[in-house]
Design a protein around this motif. Structure first.
Motif, mmCIF file in Angstrom:
data_model
loop_
_atom_site.group_PDB
_atom_site.id
_atom_site.type_symbol
_atom_site.label_atom_id
_atom_site.label_comp_id
_atom_site.label_asym_id
_atom_site.label_seq_id
_atom_site.Cartn_x
_atom_site.Cartn_y
_atom_site.Cartn_z
ATOM 1 N N THR A 178 0.432 -1.348 0.368
ATOM 2 C CA THR A 178 -0.172 0.268 0.280
ATOM 3 C C THR A 178 0.740 1.852 -0.063
ATOM 4 O O THR A 178 0.098 2.121 -0.754
ATOM 5 N N ALA A 179 2.063 1.359 1.317
ATOM 6 C CA ALA A 179 2.858 2.342 1.110
ATOM 7 C C ALA A 179 3.275 2.170 -0.266
ATOM 8 O O ALA A 179 4.200 3.656 -0.980
ATOM 9 N N LEU A 180 2.914 1.371 -1.451
ATOM 10 C CA LEU A 180 3.926 1.805 -1.912
ATOM 11 C C LEU A 180 2.832 2.356 -3.702
ATOM 12 O O LEU A 180 3.491 2.350 -4.665
ATOM 13 N N GLY A 181 2.193 2.492 -3.034
ATOM 14 C CA GLY A 181 1.474 3.123 -3.945
ATOM 15 C C GLY A 181 0.061 2.059 -5.083
ATOM 16 O O GLY A 181 -0.536 2.531 -5.969
ATOM 17 N N CYS A 182 -0.225 0.841 -4.199
ATOM 18 C CA CYS A 182 -0.823 -0.082 -4.829
ATOM 19 C C CYS A 182 -1.540 -0.600 -4.297
ATOM 20 O O CYS A 182 -1.776 -0.223 -2.723
ATOM 21 N N ALA A 183 -3.299 -1.019 -4.499
ATOM 22 C CA ALA A 183 -3.821 -1.323 -4.244
ATOM 23 C C ALA A 183 -3.959 -3.086 -3.891
ATOM 24 O O ALA A 183 -3.504 -3.690 -5.245
ATOM 25 N N ALA A 184 -3.672 -3.502 -2.705
ATOM 26 C CA ALA A 184 -3.443 -5.005 -2.276
ATOM 27 C C ALA A 184 -4.032 -5.673 -1.871
ATOM 28 O O ALA A 184 -4.899 -4.652 -1.256
ATOM 29 N N ASP A 185 -4.642 -6.827 -1.832
ATOM 30 C CA ASP A 185 -5.683 -7.786 -1.686
ATOM 31 C C ASP A 185 -4.725 -8.789 -1.529
ATOM 32 O O ASP A 185 -3.829 -9.381 -1.904
ATOM 33 N N VAL A 186 -4.200 -8.624 0.804
ATOM 34 C CA VAL A 186 -3.761 -10.039 1.056
ATOM 35 C C VAL A 186 -4.303 -10.839 2.314
ATOM 36 O O VAL A 186 -5.525 -9.740 3.217
ATOM 37 N N TRP A 187 -4.069 -12.318 1.668
ATOM 38 C CA TRP A 187 -4.924 -13.166 3.031
ATOM 39 C C TRP A 187 -4.317 -14.153 3.403
ATOM 40 O O TRP A 187 -2.899 -14.202 2.856
ATOM 41 N N GLU A 188 -4.656 -15.057 3.955
ATOM 42 C CA GLU A 188 -4.030 -16.464 4.101
ATOM 43 C C GLU A 188 -4.955 -17.409 4.260
ATOM 44 O O GLU A 188 -6.326 -17.293 4.137
ATOM 45 N N THR A 189 -4.394 -18.532 3.778
ATOM 46 C CA THR A 189 -4.867 -19.871 4.509
ATOM 47 C C THR A 189 -3.950 -20.609 4.351
ATOM 48 O O THR A 189 -3.142 -21.374 4.696
ATOM 49 N N THR A 190 -4.894 -21.668 5.624
ATOM 50 C CA THR A 190 -4.329 -23.357 6.326
ATOM 51 C C THR A 190 -4.932 -24.114 5.500
ATOM 52 O O THR A 190 -6.080 -24.287 5.804
ATOM 53 N N TYR A 191 -4.027 -24.816 4.751
ATOM 54 C CA TYR A 191 -4.575 -26.319 3.698
ATOM 55 C C TYR A 191 -4.249 -27.678 4.894
ATOM 56 O O TYR A 191 -2.731 -27.737 5.423
ATOM 57 N N LEU A 192 -4.740 -28.034 4.964
ATOM 58 C CA LEU A 192 -4.869 -29.441 5.795
ATOM 59 C C LEU A 192 -4.709 -29.980 4.632
ATOM 60 O O LEU A 192 -5.311 -31.121 4.130
ATOM 61 N N GLN A 193 -3.637 -30.413 4.139
ATOM 62 C CA GLN A 193 -2.832 -31.600 3.015
ATOM 63 C C GLN A 193 -2.916 -32.777 4.095
ATOM 64 O O GLN A 193 -2.660 -33.329 5.066
#
Length: 263
Positions: A178-193
């Motif tokens: 965001t500080a670099l001028g981007c519109a950012a979508d950030v997320w996390e997922t835990t896969y139960l493999q």
């Protein structure tokens, strides 16, 4: 630190589980790029997915492993090629509409400091997207770190493959982008493999986290086998086999950032 020697065939033994996060990342990229860079293309199998998704795009996969690049060449075609590049120093010499990276940046210390250089190489509205493991506090890594620092191994393996702090937390990536001028979508997922076979977690890490140790002990097969035996015993206790296989939770962190406009 010596770069690990990669084994494409070992890495690809779990290609389905390893590819799934990249497929999930691609679903969040709303773009029609004409020029794409895949930074850390590995064996080329995920780069080929880019060609399937955007069949008219011109795509280059970059990696610093000769073994991986040799394997990747089997996917080369009129619009898809591969070239050597080290992400720690890569400065694009042309512009791209999409720069994507799959499970690479955890191997690049200070990788977030390279974001401005890569974003400068994006066309207006271009996308920078990546996913990295977020499981460095999982038993698969903490057991490995404890073994390397144990009295038996510390003289030979202290610091080998140490990636504590290798990735940022999701909110840190969000703030950086965001500080670099981007519109950012950030997320996390835990896969139960669910992994199959004998010592499946060991088999998994032989393709990734264990590579630096295997490289460091390559000239001493007896020591290498002793380390693997000790590590495998601890992994079996941490990840017991169940009736349907061995559950191996794996946290991943994702980001898709559009230069200058909303995603």
């Amino acid at each position: 630190m010596t770069s690990p020697t990669w084994d494409p065939q070992q890495y690809l033994r779990h290609a389905g589980h390893r590819t799934r996060p990249f497929v999930d990342l691609l679903t969040r990229i709303d773009a029609e790029p004409a020029r794409i860079a895949d930074l850390g293309c590995g064996a080329g199998n995920v780069t080929a997915l880019l060609a399937d998704r955007w069949p008219t795009a011109r795509i280059t996969g970059y990696d610093n492993s000769p073994q991986m690049l040799e394997q990747a060449e089997r996917y080369a075609g009129p619009r898809l090629d591969f070239a050597y590049a080290d992400a720690a120093t890569w400065t694009p010499e042309e512009t791209y509409d999409l720069i994507v990276s799959n499970a690479l940046l955890q191997w690049v210390p200070g990788h977030a400091d390279r974001f401005p250089v890569w974003l400068d190489a994006l066309t207006p509205g271009g996308v920078f997207a990546f996913q990295v493991p977020g499981n460095f506090t999982a038993p698969s890594h903490t057991i490995l770190a404890d073994l390397r620092e144990s009295p038996r191994w510390r003289d030979r393996l202290r610091g080998v493959g140490d990636r504590a702090g290798a990735v940022l937390e999701p909110e840190d990536y969000l703030n950086r982008l965001t500080a670099l001028g981007c519109a950012a979508d950030v997320w996390e997922t835990t896969y139960l493999q669910i992994l199959q076979g004998e010592d499946p977690v060991l088999d998994w890490v032989k393709g990734t986290a264990l590579r630096p140790v295997l490289t460091a002990l390559a000239d001493d097969p007896k020591a290498r086998d002793a380390f693997i035996t000790e590590y495998a015993t601890a992994l079996r206790a941490a990840y017991p086999a169940g009736p349907h296989g061995t559950v191996f939770p794996f946290r991943r962190i994702f980001a898709a950032a559009r230069k200058g406009t909303a995603i």
